[in-house]
Design an enzyme around this catalytic site. Structure first.
Site, short mmCIF file in Angstrom:
data_model
loop_
_atom_site.label_atom_id
_atom_site.label_comp_id
_atom_site.label_asym_id
_atom_site.label_seq_id
_atom_site.Cartn_x
_atom_site.Cartn_y
_atom_site.Cartn_z
CB CYS A 156 1.78 0.86 10.51
SG CYS A 156 0.34 0.08 9.82
N GLY A 205 0.83 -1.20 0.00
CA GLY A 205 0.00 0.00 0.00
C GLY A 205 0.87 1.24 0.00
CB THR A 206 4.00 2.02 1.86
OG1 THR A 206 3.43 1.87 3.16
CG2 THR A 206 5.02 3.14 1.88
CG HIS A 221 -1.00 -6.43 4.61
ND1 HIS A 221 -1.04 -6.15 5.96
CD2 HIS A 221 -0.70 -5.27 3.99
CE1 HIS A 221 -0.75 -4.87 6.14
NE2 HIS A 221 -0.53 -4.32 4.95
CG ASN A 260 -4.15 4.57 10.04
OD1 ASN A 260 -4.36 5.74 9.72
ND2 ASN A 260 -3.03 4.20 10.62
CB THR A 320 9.89 -9.68 -12.43
OG1 THR A 320 10.97 -9.50 -13.34
CG2 THR A 320 9.11 -10.92 -12.82
#
Lengths: 410, 405
Positions: free
Chosen positions: B346, B86-87, B220, B168, B256
């Site tokens: 976090c 997400g970051t 996640h 959050n 990739t």
């Protein structure tokens, strides 16, 4: 569309085909059922005299309901679709529903003018369509004083259909479909599909005229990589969204091409390749009992598409060769390609078997006798039989590849 | 993409972490067992590089594109770019949008944004950005009046405006439609970015109606694989990439791609997005059960965030036990087998009240005693019942007022 109870589907040309009307309506209802089944958002599909009612499952996720609507606006035979709400068929309930709808839309896109369109399937309803429209129009004006009535070219049209004495439908949008007739009503065709821009568009036009496609693609592995095959599969997936089932034939063409290269004049190769392709298509159509084959040819576009060459190519085929793009300009083709979401796939870089071994200046006026002379000494029936034998059939349904065909090459 | 039960390794069928009750789902979630098994299988079977032009590579590419399509068809009008978190999606949006707007230098971020957003904005300062924070009210909601006043002054200069969907730490649902309307009026050229990491599957939100230029999501947080995120960018896409190289992901994110991860993410996304309404009903009932239970156990406990219905995400219950230290509460609960966090896990190395609790002007005593419960749709009523028993047993053991100087 948010929260619509059902989708009102109006048919296109089906309306005028008196004798066949029932057959066409039923076919359209069947196609709608088949091609939306996987979304799990349709409760029932009911043909009535002038409409098909597609009842949505209120508990289905919004994405599934939206996909049903998207599918219907791309279903051949559909003239327009309106997401609709079911309302009790009494004037009070209708007035409230119509005014609510108008209010929501005014908040969203601020129309200046509106009209109410009303029709009654059940003529026992006590008011005439005009009377209903006038009264409901009054209800809208009471709620949204900023709006003006305009009968022609209104910014907002709210439709009311009195279906029975018990219930009516209210809608505010008419989304256009592709028109035409339902897929399958014209019969099947074997369609020559490549990874380019034209042939997928040609296939989509034939579907709108009622053809069920069995596309075949000529693959010259390892001279041409599988990325080309992948492009064709992706394009066929798009076409297959309109069909319950589609068989894509990947014809092993390598040996034909190398044989022709070794034994025939280079400047005739394109014409000779195309003659072989049509022979194979003709043979497959024979097996499947189809009456036509089709291609994406557009007149004068490339060397194989001059009138003399088209004649020489067509001479080997016993069935009519349908060429819906014959008189189309490239811009029209590209527009359709974009609209159907095919453009980005066709634009992907990959090799193409038609350019293999071909000189810079292929013959533009190959006569039938030139081609026949070049083919003398070749065992044509054996080459065709070999192609049929080396055809891999990939099954597609409603936009998806059915078999796990990502297994390594055997 | 469900996997048969026999594919699941034995340990996957048992509850995790010695039967502990995991109420820290806002930090991260347990990977769905079927997705974990699929991930293992894909890693062993579909390992080719999706850029390779042989059949194995083409098959991998198809899987990647199917995963992308699965997510994109839920976000009509948006292109999905896979990222590793997400970051990363947040940085790509904010820095990428700033990079293509050379004439606009102002970056507006709400005061309660996730640190990923705040640091991404700060990283632009050396490039000439002027970063401003948008104040929030006591519930953590963006003050739209002040935003409007500010936009009326400097709207023309705004390059990027970032407001999250769900805060959050507090669970506050931000007034995104209002922000969007203000931007449309005063700063039509600004790039409106929404960090939707905590919103996915936990509130019903319609990305199309909100109409932001981009949304960031993290896998996640919704029982998908770790190390996977995505940025949904509205077409036509105009962003400067952060990572350059092989030109993957439309040139926006070289490297990739993680095909198994993307497939697992797509499966999790469908479950979260399509059933959001059901999840919300379930979460609301769990949250109410937990909040009422805590009020019974500790009448002085204070629930943070907006109190009115629909104001707060039902996935987050941020609650203060005044006079106690949140950390000690967390550890006492942990000792009994209940996981939660203080503030936001976090970045919970910080000792003093975090920027969010300061931004809402919280009394330091309440801030210090704050614990965050993160609920998932996989939690059950029985788990909440058990959690309440643990809270009732553990709370008296945490010293009250012991650390207040």
């Amino acid at each position: 569309m948010t929260g619509a109870d059902l989708l009102l589907v109006r048919f296109a040309e089906i309306g005028i085909k008196r004798g066949n009307r029932k057959r066409f309506t039923r076919a359209l209802a069947d196609r709608i059922r088949e091609t939306t089944e996987a979304f799990g958002a349709v409760r029932s599909v009911r043909p009535t005299h002038s409409r098909i009612l597609v009842e949505l499952d209120p508990d289905a996720p919004a994405v599934a309901r939206r996909r049903v609507l998207e599918r219907l606006t791309d279903t051949p035979g559909v003239h327009t679709v309106s997401p609709a709400h079911r309302v009790a068929a009494d004037m009070e309930a209708l007035a409230a529903a119509v005014a609510d709808r108008a209010e929501q839309i005014v908040a969203r896109r601020n129309p200046a003018t509106f009209r109410i369109t009303c029709s009654r399937s059940d003529k026992r309803f006590p008011l005439t369509s005009d009377e209903i429209a006038r009264e409901l129009g009054g209800a809208v004006l009471a709620r949204c004083p900023g709006l003006r009535v305009q009968l022609k070219g209104a910014d907002l049209e709210i439709g009311v259909e009195i279906a029975t004495l018990q219930h009516a439908y209210v809608y505010a949008e008419r989304l256009p479909g592709p028109g035409g007739v339902p897929v399958g009503t014209a019969g099947g065709v074997v369609h020559l599909l490549s990874g380019g821009f034209d042939s997928p568009v040609a296939g989509s036009l034939l579907q709108v005229r009622g053809c069920e496609l069995t596309p075949i693609y000529f693959h010259s592995f390892p001279l041409v990589g599988d990325a080309a095959r992948e492009k064709v599969i992706d394009l066929a997936r798009i076409l297959s969204r309109r069909q319950r089932r589609m068989q894509l034939g990947v014809v092993g063409f390598t040996e034909v091409q190398t044989t022709l290269r070794d034994r025939c004049p280079a400047d005739l190769l394109v014409v000779l390749y195309r003659r072989m392709m049509l022979r194979v298509a003709d043979a497959i159509a024979e097996r499947l009992g189809f009456d036509a084959v089709s291609t994406g040819d557009a007149l004068s576009q490339v060397a194989s598409q001059t009138l003399p060459n088209l004649r020489t190519i067509q001479a080997v085929c016993s069935r009519p060769v349908l060429r819906p793009l014959l008189a189309c300009n490239k811009e029209q083709i590209i527009d359709t390609s974009r609209r159907l979401g095919m453009f980005e796939i066709s634009a992907r870089r990959a090799d193409d078997c038609c350019s293999l071994f071909v000189p810079r200046h292929p013959r533009t006026r190959a006569r039938i006798e030139h081609a026949e002379r070049a083919e003398r000494g070749l065992d044509i029936p054996a080459l065709v039989a070999q192609c049929l034998e080396r055809t891999e059939w990939i099954e597609l349904s409603c936009g998806r590849v059915c078999e796990p065909e990502d297994a390594p090459r055997a | 993409m469900r996997v048969s039960a026999q594919l699941l390794p034995e340990f996957a069928k048992r509850p995790t972490m010695h039967d502990a009750i995991y109420l820290d789902n806002a930090a991260t979630t347990r990977t769905d067992p079927a997705i974990a098994a699929q991930l293992a299988e894909d890693s062993l079977r579909h390992y080719a590089n999706p850029a390779s032009t042989h059949r194995a590579g083409l098959a991998a590419r198809r899987r990647l594109e199917q995963a992308r399509e699965t997510i994109a068809e839920r976000l009509p009008g948006y292109r999905v770019v896979f990222t590793a978190s997400g970051t990363e999606a947040i940085h790509l949006a904010i820095r990428g949008a700033f990079g293509v707007r050379p004439r606009r230098r102002r970056v507006l971020v709400s005061a309660v944004e996730h640190p990923a957003v705040l640091r991404a904005a700060e990283a632009l300062v050396p490039l000439g950005a002027e970063v401003e924070t948008i104040a929030v009210d006591a519930a953590g909601r963006v003050d739209t009046e002040r935003l409007e006043a500010r936009l009326a002054e400097v709207g023309e200069q705004v390059a990027v405006c970032a407001v999250m969907a769900v805060q959050n730490e507090l669970g506050t649902i931000e007034p995104l439609e209002r922000v969007r309307a203000l931007l449309a009026r005063h700063a039509p050229q600004a790039f409106f970015f929404v960090d939707a990491v905590q919103a996915l599957g936990k509130i019903v939100f319609d990305p199309e109606t909100i109409g932001a230029h981009a949304y960031a999501f993290a896998s996640h947080k919704i029982h998908g694989p770790k190390g996977m995120g995505c940025l949904a960018v509205r077409e036509p896409v105009h962003l400067a990439p952060l990572l350059t190289g092989g030109g993957q992901e439309f040139g926006l994110r070289s490297g990739t791609p993680d095909v198994p991860g993307a497939c697992g993410f797509a499966t999790a996304f469908v479950e979260a997005f399509d059933h959001a309404a059901r999840h919300v009903r379930h979460l609301e009932s769990l949250r109410a059960q937990l909040a009422e239970g805590i009020a019974r156990i500790e009448p002085g406990a204070v629930v943070h965030g907006p109190g009115e219905p629909g104001g707060c995400s039902p996935s987050i219950l941020s609650v203060a036990f005044p006079g106690r230290r949140g950390e000690q509460v967390q550890h006492a609960l942990e000792a009994e087998g209940l996981y939660c966090s203080t503030g936001s896990a976090c970045h919970s190395a910080e000792r003093k009240p975090g920027h969010v609790l300061r931004a809402v002007g919280m009394d330091p005593v309440l801030a210090e005693g704050t614990v965050r419960f993160g609920l998932s749709w996989t939690n059950t009523e029985a788990e909440i019942e058990r959690a309440l028993e643990i809270i009732a047993a553990a709370l008296p053991r945490v010293p009250a007022r012991a650390t207040i100087a």
